[in-house]
Design a protein around this motif. Structure first.
Motif, PDB file in Angstrom:
ATOM      1  N   TYR A 249       0.806  -1.297  -0.008  1.00 13.38           N
ATOM      2  CA  TYR A 249       0.032  -0.194  -0.038  1.00 13.38           C
ATOM      3  C   TYR A 249       1.045   1.110   0.181  1.00 13.38           C
ATOM      4  CZ  TYR A 249       0.973  -0.424   4.816  1.00 13.38           C
ATOM      5  OH  TYR A 249       1.439  -0.766   6.000  1.00 13.38           O
ATOM      6  N   THR A 250       0.442   2.459  -0.430  1.00 12.14           N
ATOM      7  CA  THR A 250       0.931   3.796  -0.255  1.00 12.14           C
ATOM      8  C   THR A 250       1.206   4.193   1.053  1.00 12.14           C
ATOM      9  OG1 THR A 250       0.190   4.269  -2.287  1.00 12.14           O
ATOM     10  CG2 THR A 250       0.871   6.312  -1.067  1.00 12.14           C
ATOM     11  N   GLY A 251       2.249   4.576   1.736  1.00 13.52           N
ATOM     12  CA  GLY A 251       2.403   4.845   3.110  1.00 13.52           C
ATOM     13  C   GLY A 251       2.366   6.403   3.281  1.00 13.52           C
ATOM     14  N   LEU A 252       2.062   6.892   4.450  1.00 16.89           N
ATOM     15  CA  LEU A 252       2.006   8.023   4.819  1.00 16.89           C
ATOM     16  C   LEU A 252       3.231   8.811   5.053  1.00 16.89           C
ATOM     17  CD1 LEU A 252      -1.140   8.079   7.262  1.00 16.89           C
ATOM     18  CD2 LEU A 252      -1.231   8.574   4.830  1.00 16.89           C
ATOM     19  N   GLY A 253       4.390   8.137   5.570  1.00 15.34           N
ATOM     20  CA  GLY A 253       5.420   8.825   5.506  1.00 15.34           C
ATOM     21  C   GLY A 253       6.219   9.107   4.205  1.00 15.34           C
ATOM     22  N   THR A 254       7.598   8.902   4.356  1.00 16.66           N
ATOM     23  CA  THR A 254       8.310   9.218   2.888  1.00 16.66           C
ATOM     24  C   THR A 254       8.595   7.962   2.276  1.00 16.66           C
ATOM     25  OG1 THR A 254      10.763   8.740   4.140  1.00 16.66           O
ATOM     26  CG2 THR A 254       9.717  10.857   3.995  1.00 16.66           C
ATOM     27  N   THR A 255       8.273   6.707   2.756  1.00 13.25           N
ATOM     28  CA  THR A 255       8.194   5.625   2.002  1.00 13.25           C
ATOM     29  C   THR A 255       7.024   5.593   1.204  1.00 13.25           C
ATOM     30  OG1 THR A 255       9.105   4.416   3.979  1.00 13.25           O
ATOM     31  CG2 THR A 255       7.988   2.887   2.197  1.00 13.25           C
ATOM     32  N   ALA A 289       9.661  -9.604  10.310  1.00 12.27           N
ATOM     33  CA  ALA A 289       9.264  -8.322  10.629  1.00 12.27           C
ATOM     34  C   ALA A 289       8.112  -7.752   9.955  1.00 12.27           C
ATOM     35  CB  ALA A 289      10.425  -7.575  10.547  1.00 12.27           C
ATOM     36  N   PRO A 290       7.247  -6.919  10.203  1.00 16.52           N
ATOM     37  CA  PRO A 290       6.480  -6.137   9.545  1.00 16.52           C
ATOM     38  C   PRO A 290       6.936  -5.494   8.534  1.00 16.52           C
ATOM     39  CG  PRO A 290       6.684  -5.188  11.782  1.00 16.52           C
ATOM     40  CD  PRO A 290       7.270  -6.347  11.698  1.00 16.52           C
ATOM     41  N   GLY A 298       4.034   7.396  17.619  1.00 15.98           N
ATOM     42  CA  GLY A 298       4.462   7.078  18.965  1.00 15.98           C
ATOM     43  C   GLY A 298       5.543   6.039  18.915  1.00 15.98           C
ATOM     44  N   SER A 299       5.326   4.917  19.824  1.00 17.47           N
ATOM     45  CA  SER A 299       6.342   3.930  20.122  1.00 17.47           C
ATOM     46  C   SER A 299       6.285   2.923  18.810  1.00 17.47           C
ATOM     47  CB  SER A 299       6.046   3.114  21.281  1.00 17.47           C
ATOM     48  OG  SER A 299       4.770   2.564  21.246  1.00 17.47           O
ATOM     49  N   ASN A 300       5.184   3.077  17.905  1.00 19.48           N
ATOM     50  CA  ASN A 300       5.056   2.122  16.769  1.00 19.48           C
ATOM     51  C   ASN A 300       5.727   2.799  15.576  1.00 19.48           C
ATOM     52  OD1 ASN A 300       3.270   0.433  18.137  1.00 19.48           O
ATOM     53  ND2 ASN A 300       1.633   1.756  18.197  1.00 19.48           N
ATOM     54  N   ALA A 301       6.640   3.688  15.592  1.00 25.02           N
ATOM     55  CA  ALA A 301       7.367   4.409  14.420  1.00 25.02           C
ATOM     56  C   ALA A 301       7.872   3.260  13.721  1.00 25.02           C
ATOM     57  CB  ALA A 301       8.379   5.278  15.043  1.00 25.02           C
ATOM     58  N   GLY A 302       7.847   3.327  12.437  1.00 21.62           N
ATOM     59  CA  GLY A 302       8.558   2.464  11.427  1.00 21.62           C
ATOM     60  C   GLY A 302       7.569   1.204  10.891  1.00 21.62           C
ATOM     61  N   GLY A 308       0.424  -5.582  11.444  1.00 22.72           N
ATOM     62  CA  GLY A 308       1.756  -6.532  12.074  1.00 22.72           C
ATOM     63  C   GLY A 308       2.456  -5.682  13.432  1.00 22.72           C
ATOM     64  N   ASP A 309       3.216  -6.626  13.949  1.00 19.55           N
ATOM     65  CA  ASP A 309       3.917  -6.153  15.128  1.00 19.55           C
ATOM     66  C   ASP A 309       5.327  -6.530  15.233  1.00 19.55           C
ATOM     67  OD1 ASP A 309       4.371  -8.644  16.383  1.00 19.55           O
ATOM     68  OD2 ASP A 309       2.031  -8.731  16.436  1.00 19.55           O
ATOM     69  N   VAL A 310       6.123  -6.070  16.034  1.00 18.57           N
ATOM     70  CA  VAL A 310       7.580  -6.180  16.014  1.00 18.57           C
ATOM     71  C   VAL A 310       8.007  -7.274  17.189  1.00 18.57           C
ATOM     72  CG1 VAL A 310       8.104  -4.073  15.092  1.00 18.57           C
ATOM     73  CG2 VAL A 310       7.895  -4.330  17.614  1.00 18.57           C
ATOM     74  N   ILE A 311       6.983  -8.044  17.634  1.00 19.81           N
ATOM     75  CA  ILE A 311       7.224  -9.225  18.522  1.00 19.81           C
ATOM     76  C   ILE A 311       8.312 -10.280  17.925  1.00 19.81           C
ATOM     77  CG2 ILE A 311       6.358 -10.762  19.938  1.00 19.81           C
ATOM     78  CD1 ILE A 311       4.007  -9.288  20.652  1.00 19.81           C
ATOM     79  N   GLY A 312       7.896 -10.579  16.768  1.00 23.64           N
ATOM     80  CA  GLY A 312       8.787 -11.698  16.014  1.00 23.64           C
ATOM     81  C   GLY A 312       8.174 -13.026  16.576  1.00 23.64           C
ATOM     82  N   ARG A 313       8.841 -14.069  16.506  1.00 23.89           N
ATOM     83  CA  ARG A 313       8.656 -15.405  16.695  1.00 23.89           C
ATOM     84  C   ARG A 313       8.173 -15.523  18.277  1.00 23.89           C
ATOM     85  NH1 ARG A 313      13.058 -17.918  15.668  1.00 23.89           N
ATOM     86  NH2 ARG A 313      12.612 -18.282  13.473  1.00 23.89           N
ATOM     87  N   PHE A 314       7.308 -16.163  18.638  1.00 26.66           N
ATOM     88  CA  PHE A 314       7.057 -16.336  19.958  1.00 26.66           C
ATOM     89  C   PHE A 314       6.309 -17.786  20.064  1.00 26.66           C
ATOM     90  CE2 PHE A 314       3.321 -13.847  18.621  1.00 26.66           C
ATOM     91  CZ  PHE A 314       2.438 -14.510  19.191  1.00 26.66           C
ATOM     92  N   TYR A 315       6.347 -18.409  21.315  1.00 30.20           N
ATOM     93  CA  TYR A 315       5.760 -19.620  21.532  1.00 30.20           C
ATOM     94  C   TYR A 315       4.553 -19.708  22.515  1.00 30.20           C
ATOM     95  CZ  TYR A 315      10.335 -20.774  19.391  1.00 30.20           C
ATOM     96  OH  TYR A 315      11.321 -20.740  18.832  1.00 30.20           O
ATOM     97  N   THR A 316       3.555 -20.598  22.178  1.00 29.10           N
ATOM     98  CA  THR A 316       2.388 -20.878  22.830  1.00 29.10           C
ATOM     99  C   THR A 316       2.243 -22.087  23.497  1.00 29.10           C
ATOM    100  OG1 THR A 316       0.969 -21.071  21.136  1.00 29.10           O
ATOM    101  CG2 THR A 316       1.303 -18.979  21.831  1.00 29.10           C
ATOM    102  N   LEU A 317       1.741 -22.479  24.635  1.00 27.81           N
ATOM    103  CA  LEU A 317       1.337 -23.527  25.481  1.00 27.81           C
ATOM    104  C   LEU A 317      -0.277 -23.397  25.981  1.00 27.81           C
ATOM    105  CD1 LEU A 317       1.678 -26.636  25.649  1.00 27.81           C
ATOM    106  CD2 LEU A 317       2.950 -25.870  27.910  1.00 27.81           C
TER     107      LEU A 317
END
Length: 324
Positions: A249-255, A289-290, A298-302, A308-317
């Motif tokens: 998609y078209t970004g709102l920043g310089t991307t 990565a997203p 805010g803290s979601n810059a980039g 998506g999120d920047v948590i990456g791989r994680f495990y669940t049980l």
């Protein structure tokens, strides 16, 4: 045919109806046509109607009276002011109308294709003017733009209004297949695609006139999203792999263009113990990565936290026990 009529009372101060009509036609066991038409509403929240005030500040405001043309040497062109927001008791419920038309085809046993077109119109959407727009439209209204004895803006009074509307349409596709693999088990495969053909938003522009913009294919409205799931069942065991994808998609920043991306998940479940289900999973299997987007939030810059999120791989049980 189905007819539903609901009449909830919202938050206690409003009343409206939400009728829905549905029609199904099945000429044979392999083909089904379906359609719906419905209306819905959203009553204003307590926050949107409450007279309670919230004070904050708005920075870099250009006063159209004392700074008709921008001049960096004029302090009235970049003025910082107090902003007081409160609810609007005159708000009415937001309203929407939705239509769907689709079909389900089963060309063979355990194989189906469903396709549905949809169209949604929303009106009287609750929102607020941008601070600069509000000042541009009502520069001399003392109830909105408060000035001191020298004529300088010292405060802006904001209330939610109903000036916005949205029109959108698209197509959803779902394919499902079950395959008997004999001793290896039963494989269930599903694939989904949601395509947005248009997403038009109408609001008030900086000049105070109504303006319409096409947001399809932009930051929060990618043109397509996909999902997939493959599950192999054999006795008490199930192994599944699935995920989702988001189109570019078209970004709102310089991307200028944000790349498409996808996430894969893996899970293993066991139900061999009565009333107990045990499941282990790996989310974001390949640690993807997203897509990069330099729009800052805010803290979601980039990146866009909606997709998506920047948590990456994680495990669940998980362990689920049903008491019977």
């Amino acid at each position: 045919a189905t007819l539903l009529l609901a009449s909830p009372s919202g938050n206690g101060s409003f009343a409206a109806t939400s009728p829905k009509v549905g029609v199904r036609y099945q000429p044979n066991s392999n083909l089904l046509f379906r359609a719906t038409a419905s209306k819905a509403f959203r009553a204003p929240s307590l926050f949107e109607t409450s007279p309670a005030q919230q004070t904050s500040f708005s920075f870099g405001i250009q006063d159209p009276v004392l700074c008709p043309e921008f001049n960096e040497d004029n302090p009235e062109c970049v003025r910082d002011i107090r902003r007081v927001a409160q609810g609007n008791p005159e708000l009415k419920p937001e309203k929407s109308t939705a239509f769907t038309l689709g079909m389900v085809i089963e060309p063979m046993r355990d194989f189906s294709i469903a396709i549905d077109g949809w169209k949604i119109d929303r009106k009287d959407e609750i929102g607020a003017f941008l601070d600069q727009t509000l000042i541009n439209v009502f520069p001399n209204d003392g109830n909105i733009v408060v000035r001191n004895a020298a004529g300088q803006i010292i405060q802006l009074n904001q209330v939610p209004v109903q000036l916005n509307k949205t029109k959108t349409w698209g197509v959803d596709l779902e394919v499902a297949l079950k395959t008997n693999l004999g001793a290896a088990g039963m494989l269930t495969s599903k694939f989904g695609l949601s395509y947005v053909g248009s997403y038009k938003f109408t609001t008030i522009g900086d000049d105070g006139l109504q303006t319409e913009a096409e947001f399809n294919g932009t930051y929060n409205q990618p043109r397509y999203r996909t999902s997939w799931d493959f599950a192999l069942n054999r006795g008490p065991w199930e192994v599944s792999i699935g995920g989702y994808g988001v189109g570019g998609y078209t970004g709102l920043g310089t991307t200028e263009h944000v790349s498409p991306f996808e996430v894969w998940n893996l899970g293993v479940a066991y139900t061999g113990i009565k009333n107990l289900k045990i499941r282990a999973g790996v989310n974001n299997l390949v640690d993807k990565a997203p897509a990069f987007d330099d729009e800052s939030s805010g803290s979601n810059a980039g990146y866009n936290p909606q997709w998506g999120d920047v948590i990456g791989r994680f495990y669940t049980l998980e362990m689920t026990y049903k008491f019977k």
